[in-house]
Design a protein around this motif. Structure first.
Motif: not given
Lengths: 460, 186
Positions: B116, B119-120, B149, B153-154, B156-157, B160-161, B164
């Motif tokens: 993760f 990826d960012h 990002c 936004e990070l 929020q991601k 979600t992570y 999930e």
């Protein structure tokens, strides 16, 4: 990097225990806004507030996002308006209140405080006009809070102003009867009012302050409660945990809470280029479950708030909060202590409902904490003189003990003991608290004049 | 101008390893600057930075360390810093954040989080993980300077992570941890 356990305890404090910065309050001096007429003065006031606070809310939100800690309220305090509007009449002050309300709405703050006067020794003609404007001004605005300082340790109590305060509280409640007397919740009477308090309804920007400053109010009763519960759970054996160890836990936890407030406050101050004032490290509850000062009493050993021992517990709590916070912050000010605002604290409100917490016990408790008889819903039938006399007792505690005390009483129109009032949001809800000996203090209030300042030696 | 070398050593842990290694460096006229060491499952790993006279080579240092008399073998790796390489200054940069991850132990937690970050384009400075009573805990120190990002936004991601992957993932600015755990107010 720090140890994992240190990291995790900080994460718990922020995410699970309601740690937040309760308020960042920008104090703005308005003395230079006085002009030849009311229209020009109002224009200058609005322009100055928008100039200083235009980016205030956005900056607080940005810092809140950066640090991951909510800043619950963004507020403004101004120079006491009775000074700003010297020579104006009642109707002019109502116009100023509306101007302040409009400016507060434009910059997006939650509340604006400082619709205030300081009359601890005497009242000018302007002060009288100003005080007369308060009920209508608050009834006709949304975001404005008013406060009057009628007593100090060095000047005693202004008994003429005191008598007017009782009637002002009644008028405020009656003019906002359709909202349960909510107007009275935006008005507070003070003794020894500080000029750098960021908490409402009593925030003002004192005349001793700089052009503009940022003061921060940190809170966190939930964090303290959870820290105490964890400590107690680790010591299940009777006698393995003593009162001084609980005090130490409160002190250390307050240190951490205060540090977060200071960090955010200084970041906002640097970003806006406005001087940082003080951190006010008060334990201020909210009606949210788990964010209660009342809950701490129960954790510390009384089964009902108001039971014998409650005053001693509050004394320890208030002192431990000060000790931890003062070490944590470079500059401490404001009220700095534990608040017991009844309507804003679900556990305190419940104690009023079951009869364990009475007005007399609350008064005793306010001797050892800040701020005073705060957010107490009383029957709408209680007369103005009785309200003034309750305020007088609270002022006397502050005068003699050299501390800030205050009274925010709400005589809820049409409600009596057994009824319930709900203002919603941070202002909370509560059953109506009984008042004993109503109507028996009118001769005392009628004296007027002044209660002389007390002697400052022979303390016992 | 002295020559800078980065030396990494791994060995079965025993008393005297640091004394032996720093002794070999000292005999070659070396000066130890930063040193980090940790012990995991009875094995010690150490990374340090030392400066030497221009005449000292990597091979000299290798030889000096391999001549240490010991029952356990040292696995040593040495890198010489080119003169253009700058040494890191003390203190984390402005955009340093702490990420914590907690959840029931299962395969791939460390990989998932580190992927993760990758990826960012987030650099991981430091990472510590512990497994206790079936609960896995990670604490990572991250540099968000090059993150692709914005912070909102990070966050929020990460939410979600968390959802999930059935993990509790939190990220806060490094300053928060410093001010709540250290006496000095920076």
């Amino acid at each position: 990097m720090l140890r994992s356990d240190q990291i995790l305890s900080t994460v718990e404090m922020i995410q699970k225990e309601n740690l937040d910065v309760r308020t960042v309050t920008m104090g703005i001096n308005l003395l230079d806004c006085r002009s030849g007429n009311i229209e020009e003065t109002c224009k200058k006031i609005e322009t100055k507030i928008i100039t200083f606070a235009g980016n205030f809310v956005a900056t607080c939100n940005e810092m809140s996002k950066k640090y991951g800690i909510p800043v619950v309220n963004k507020r403004i305090s101004v120079t006491p308006i009775a000074l700003v509007g010297a020579g104006f009449k009642k109707d002019d002050f109502i116009l100023i209140a509306k101007t302040l309300d409009r400016a507060a709405t434009k910059v997006g703050v939650d509340i604006l405080g400082g619709f205030s006067a300081q009359v601890e020794k005497g009242m000018t003609e302007t002060d009288r006009e100003f005080i007369a404007s308060v009920p209508e001004a608050l009834a006709q605005t949304e975001k404005i809070c008013a406060s009057i300082n009628i007593a100090t340790t060095h000047k005693g109590i202004n008994m003429d102003a005191l008598a007017i305060m009782g009637q002002t509280v009644k008028d405020l409640a009656e003019m906002t009867a359709d909202q349960g007397g909510f107007g009275a919740a935006k008005f507070v009477v003070f003794c020894n009012q500080p000029g750098d308090n960021p908490f409402m309804a009593g925030a003002i920007h004192g005349v001793e302050e700089a052009e503009a400053v940022l003061n921060v109010g940190v809170s966190g009763p939930g964090v303290i409660a959870r820290a105490l519960e964890r400590l107690i759970a680790k010591h299940p054996e009777p006698g393995s945990l003593q009162f001084d160890e609980l005090a130490e836990e409160i002190k250390q936890t307050t240190f951490r809470v205060t540090r977060c407030g200071e960090l955010i406050g200084r970041a906002v101050s640097m970003s806006l280029g406005i001087e940082f004032g003080v951190v006010d490290l008060s334990l201020a509850p909210t009606p949210t479950i788990g964010d209660s000062v009342g809950e701490i009493f129960k954790i510390l050993g009384v089964d009902s708030v108001g039971a014998p021992g409650s005053t001693a517990i509050l004394a320890m709590l208030n002192d431990a909060v000060k000790k931890g916070g003062i070490f944590a912050s470079k500059t401490v000010g404001g009220l700095s202590g534990a608040f017991i605002p009844v309507m804003e604290d679900a556990v305190l409100a419940e104690a009023v409902g079951d009869g364990s917490l009475t007005l007399e016990k609350l008064e005793a408790m306010t001797c050892v904490c800040s701020v005073g008889l705060d957010m107490i819903a009383i029957p709408g039938s209680v007369d103005a003189d009785t309200i003034a006399a309750i305020i007088a007792d609270e002022m006397a505690l502050g005068v003699i003990n050299s501390k800030t005390t205050a009274a925010r009483l709400i005589p809820v129109p049409g409600k009596e003991v057994g009824d319930h009032v709900n203002f919603g949001g941070l202002f909370g809800a509560s059953p109506i608290m009984p008042v004993n000996n109503v109507g028996k203090s009118s001769r005392f209030i009628a004296w007027g004049g002044r209660m002389p300042a007390p002697i400052h030696s022979f303390k016992n | 101008m002295r020559k800078q070398m980065i030396i990494s050593v791994m060995s079965k842990d025993r008393p005297g390893i640091i004394a032996s290694i720093t002794g070999a460096i000292y005999k070659l006229g070396g000066d130890v600057a930063d040193l980090n060491q940790t012990v995991l499952c009875g094995y010690l790993t150490m990374i340090l930075n030392a400066s030497f006279e221009e005449s000292v080579t990597k091979e000299d240092l290798h030889a000096a360390i391999s001549h240490i008399k010991t029952n356990c073998k040292f696995e040593v790796s040495i890198k010489e810093l080119a003169s253009g390489d700058t040494l890191e200054t003390s203190g984390p940069p402005e955009d340093t954040y702490i990420l914590t991850v907690q959840g029931p132990n299962k395969g791939g937690i460390v990989h998932g989080i580190s992927q993760f970050c990758f990826d960012h384009n987030i650099n991981i400075f430091d990472l510590a993980t512990t497994l206790k009573d079936g609960q896995y805990t990670m604490a990572l120190q991250l540099d968000l300077k090059t993150c692709t990002c914005p912070i909102g936004e990070l966050q929020q991601k990460l939410e979600t992570y968390s959802a999930e992957n059935d993990l509790t993932v939190m990220m806060q600015h490094n300053d928060i941890f410093q001010v709540t755990n250290e006496i000095t107010l920076h």
